[in-house]
Write an enzyme that holds these catalytic residues in place. Structure first.
Site, mmCIF file in Angstrom:
data_model
loop_
_atom_site.group_PDB
_atom_site.id
_atom_site.type_symbol
_atom_site.label_atom_id
_atom_site.label_comp_id
_atom_site.label_asym_id
_atom_site.label_seq_id
_atom_site.Cartn_x
_atom_site.Cartn_y
_atom_site.Cartn_z
ATOM 1 N N TRP A 188 -3.247 -16.234 -8.023
ATOM 2 C CA TRP A 188 -4.164 -16.915 -7.117
ATOM 3 C C TRP A 188 -4.962 -18.028 -7.777
ATOM 4 O O TRP A 188 -5.526 -18.873 -7.084
ATOM 5 C CB TRP A 188 -5.135 -15.913 -6.500
ATOM 6 C CG TRP A 188 -5.799 -15.000 -7.505
ATOM 7 C CD1 TRP A 188 -5.441 -13.729 -7.815
ATOM 8 C CD2 TRP A 188 -6.919 -15.312 -8.355
ATOM 9 N NE1 TRP A 188 -6.263 -13.214 -8.800
ATOM 10 C CE2 TRP A 188 -7.181 -14.165 -9.146
ATOM 11 C CE3 TRP A 188 -7.733 -16.445 -8.520
ATOM 12 C CZ2 TRP A 188 -8.213 -14.124 -10.091
ATOM 13 C CZ3 TRP A 188 -8.757 -16.401 -9.460
ATOM 14 C CH2 TRP A 188 -8.984 -15.246 -10.224
ATOM 15 N N ASN A 189 -5.050 -18.054 -9.104
ATOM 16 C CA ASN A 189 -5.973 -19.001 -9.729
ATOM 17 C C ASN A 189 -5.441 -20.438 -9.769
ATOM 18 O O ASN A 189 -6.212 -21.381 -9.813
ATOM 19 C CB ASN A 189 -6.386 -18.528 -11.128
ATOM 20 C CG ASN A 189 -5.214 -18.267 -12.038
ATOM 21 O OD1 ASN A 189 -4.063 -18.218 -11.611
ATOM 22 N ND2 ASN A 189 -5.486 -18.108 -13.326
ATOM 23 N N PRO A 213 3.793 -15.707 -3.262
ATOM 24 C CA PRO A 213 2.466 -16.133 -3.713
ATOM 25 C C PRO A 213 1.487 -14.973 -3.693
ATOM 26 O O PRO A 213 1.747 -13.926 -3.076
ATOM 27 C CB PRO A 213 2.080 -17.201 -2.688
ATOM 28 C CG PRO A 213 2.786 -16.769 -1.431
ATOM 29 C CD PRO A 213 4.089 -16.153 -1.894
ATOM 30 N N ALA A 214 0.351 -15.152 -4.339
ATOM 31 C CA ALA A 214 -0.681 -14.119 -4.350
ATOM 32 C C ALA A 214 -1.223 -13.896 -2.950
ATOM 33 O O ALA A 214 -1.321 -14.828 -2.145
ATOM 34 C CB ALA A 214 -1.811 -14.528 -5.285
ATOM 35 N N GLU A 287 4.395 -14.889 -18.176
ATOM 36 C CA GLU A 287 3.202 -15.625 -18.606
ATOM 37 C C GLU A 287 2.024 -14.747 -18.224
ATOM 38 O O GLU A 287 1.612 -14.696 -17.066
ATOM 39 C CB GLU A 287 3.149 -16.988 -17.926
ATOM 40 C CG GLU A 287 2.198 -17.959 -18.611
ATOM 41 C CD GLU A 287 0.813 -17.930 -18.009
ATOM 42 O OE1 GLU A 287 -0.059 -17.259 -18.597
ATOM 43 O OE2 GLU A 287 0.608 -18.555 -16.966
ATOM 44 N N CYS A 321 -5.962 -18.167 -17.296
ATOM 45 C CA CYS A 321 -5.402 -17.364 -18.388
ATOM 46 C C CYS A 321 -5.623 -17.996 -19.746
ATOM 47 O O CYS A 321 -5.482 -17.330 -20.774
ATOM 48 C CB CYS A 321 -3.915 -17.116 -18.153
ATOM 49 S SG CYS A 321 -2.967 -18.625 -17.905
ATOM 50 N N GLU A 495 7.353 -22.477 -19.996
ATOM 51 C CA GLU A 495 7.398 -23.241 -18.754
ATOM 52 C C GLU A 495 6.920 -24.655 -19.028
ATOM 53 O O GLU A 495 6.095 -24.891 -19.907
ATOM 54 C CB GLU A 495 6.531 -22.569 -17.689
ATOM 55 C CG GLU A 495 7.044 -21.186 -17.290
ATOM 56 C CD GLU A 495 6.236 -20.531 -16.194
ATOM 57 O OE1 GLU A 495 6.847 -19.883 -15.342
ATOM 58 O OE2 GLU A 495 4.991 -20.657 -16.209
#
Length: 517
Positions: A188-189, A213-214, A287, A321, A495
């Site tokens: 979500w971030n 998606p979240a 990740e 993150c 990535e």
């Protein structure tokens, strides 16, 4: 899965002005920023599967994180709908794989152009459902589009090899091909960029993709799907599915039709995804969580280090993150850095992401607020001092004060657990070896930062840090041209960059014999 369409799959925003929630005891009336979308059709409330917009019997609401106001709702799908999405992606695979790299590149370029043209609307959707300030969401929209542009170009540069052979009657040829149907499970971030960072290389490599998606931020993903449809991707090439995270995730990881899973999220969930993917030996890119150190050496430029620290810590209210989790400051500079840093943190403006000048938006959930408070409580119980902030903000709801904590020690939870909130614990160190040892004393290895001017120290420390990403004299390190990924329990795979295609490809060796016959 229902085949019913509503307004051609478009959700038209036509709501009236309404009171926002009571923040700080004040009721205000304002136009919902979602109502200002230039293209209301980008607010979708159906999933995109096999080229069709579909809705189900059950739905889940999506809320504005700053106000608690309902923005819309999306389908709550599960196992059966996920199977159908995988089937659609599998059916679309042969035709998509057969397209030339130039043809795939052209479609990706169209998607990029549409994302760029509609970046303002994408940013508004992201701010509403994630809470991040609009200026950050606008930056993310551009960053997300850049991944599509990059991989549109890289699609034409998937090179193989001709290897010299000792046998004159043979030739050895190596080619790279897309791995097959891919699954992307995103957080979500960064609801835009984490999708394009996975979908871009997958599509460039000749793979089709199913995106989950979240739950907190599905609208950004569905808007991207609408633009992908407009760009002309064949039905089934790009699929976006919302709903039951456990059921969808289990099917994506267990279904033999999926050959690759890319996940961005927490380490515990990542470990579960790897286990669930093992039975069918899928390729996986993980990740995962981080615990980023930010080291300020004795020869650092303190003012520049403070600015870098603000950027590395408080972006998206500390909910990334690669946000700094631990500040390690040389004892000679500790007081000066703490004073200047604290003053900068105290000036950060908290509020709705749509308000001008806001630096810190709301946290993603009440759980995140509670977790942030628990970290601070643990630290103060063990002797730390809160010098700035330290409490939920007076605005109420999900807002939290930007916080600075001094007298931090490695015994505090900050040192081993990811904060994911606007809290900066400051530790003191005496020499280089101590700083590196403290920095590396974590099971995580995603991002790290340090400030210093001695070129010998810069090389030694950069090579000694056990992290996949190292920022030297900068707090901003994400770049589509650079490989993003970690080591240890922060995951594996990369990535972005030219390396970003590798995890979506298989290497095939072809032996051609009978050349001289």
């Amino acid at each position: 899965m229902s085949n019913q369409l509503q307004n051609g799959g478009k959700s038209i925003a036509c709501r009236t002005n309404r009171p926002l929630n009571n923040m700080g005891g004040k009721k205000t009336f304002a136009m919902n920023p979602i109502e200002t979308l230039k293209r209301p059709d980008l607010l979708r409330e159906q999933c995109f599967v096999g080229g069709r917009w579909v809705k189900g019997d059950k739905a889940v609401d999506v809320e504005d994180k700053a106000t608690g106001e309902r923005i819309g709702s999306v389908p709550f799908f599960g196992t059966e709908e996920t199977k159908q999405a995988i089937d659609q992606a599998h059916q679309a695979l042969p035709a998509w794989k057969a397209k030339t790299p130039v043809q795939r590149s052209a479609l990706l370029r169209k998607w990029f152009d549409l994302m760029t043209a509609n970046a303002g609307d994408l940013a508004k959707l992201t701010t509403a459902e994630s809470g991040k300030p609009l200026k950050e969401a606008e930056g993310e929209a551009a960053y997300a589009a850049a991944y599509i542009e990059w991989f549109a170009e890289e699609a034409k540069r998937i090179y193989g090899d001709v290897i010299p052979n000792a046998n004159p009657d043979q030739r050895i040829v190596v080619i790279k091909q897309g791995v097959g149907v891919c699954a992307a499970i995103t957080p979500w971030n960064f609801p835009l960029a984490m999708i394009t960072r996975k979908a871009g290389p997958a599509l460039a490599a000749g793979c089709t993709i199913v995106i989950k998606p979240a739950t907190e931020t599905p609208l950004s993903a569905l808007a991207l799907a609408a633009l992908a449809e407009e760009a002309g991707f064949p039905p089934g090439t790009v699929n976006v599915l919302t709903g039951d995270e456990v059921a969808i995730g289990k099917e994506l990881t267990g279904n033999p039709g999926v050959r690759k899973v890319s996940f961005t999220g927490s380490t515990p969930v990542g470990k579960l995804i790897v286990k669930q993917s093992a039975d069918t030996l899928k390729k996986v890119t993980m990740e995962l969580g981080g615990n980023a150190p930010f080291i300020v050496f004795a020869d650092a430029d303190v003012d520049k280090a403070v600015q870098g620290a603000i950027a590395a810590k408080y972006r998206n209210a500390g909910q990334t993150c690669i946000c700094t989790n631990r500040f390690l400051i040389h004892s000679q500079l500790f007081d000066e850095f703490t004073d200047k840093f604290s003053k900068q943190v105290a000036r950060l403006k908290v509020g709705s992401g749509f308000e001008p000048g806001v630096d810190i938006g709301p946290l993603i959930s009440q759980e995140a607020v509670d977790k942030t408070r628990s970290f601070i409580a643990d630290a103060t119980e063990k002797g730390a001092e809160v010098t700035v902030g330290g409490r939920p903000h007076s605005l109420g709801h999900l807002f939290f004060e930007p916080t600075v904590i001094t007298k931090a020690t490695p015994k505090m939870r900050f040192f081993q657990e990811e904060i994911f909130g606007p809290v900066s614990p400051l530790y003191s160190f005496e020499d280089d070896s101590e700083a590196v040892e403290l920095a590396n004393s974590t099971p995580y290895g995603l991002a790290s930062y340090f400030y210093g001017r001695d070129i010998g120290r810069i090389w030694r420390v950069a090579e000694a840090l056990d992290f996949g990403l190292v920022g030297v004299n900068t707090g901003l390190i994400s770049n589509v041209m650079a490989p993003f990924g970690g080591m240890k329990e922060s995951g594996y795979g990369r990535e972005g960059s030219k390396y970003g295609l590798d995890d979506y490809m298989t290497i095939k060796y072809i032996c051609l014999a009978g050349i001289e016959s």
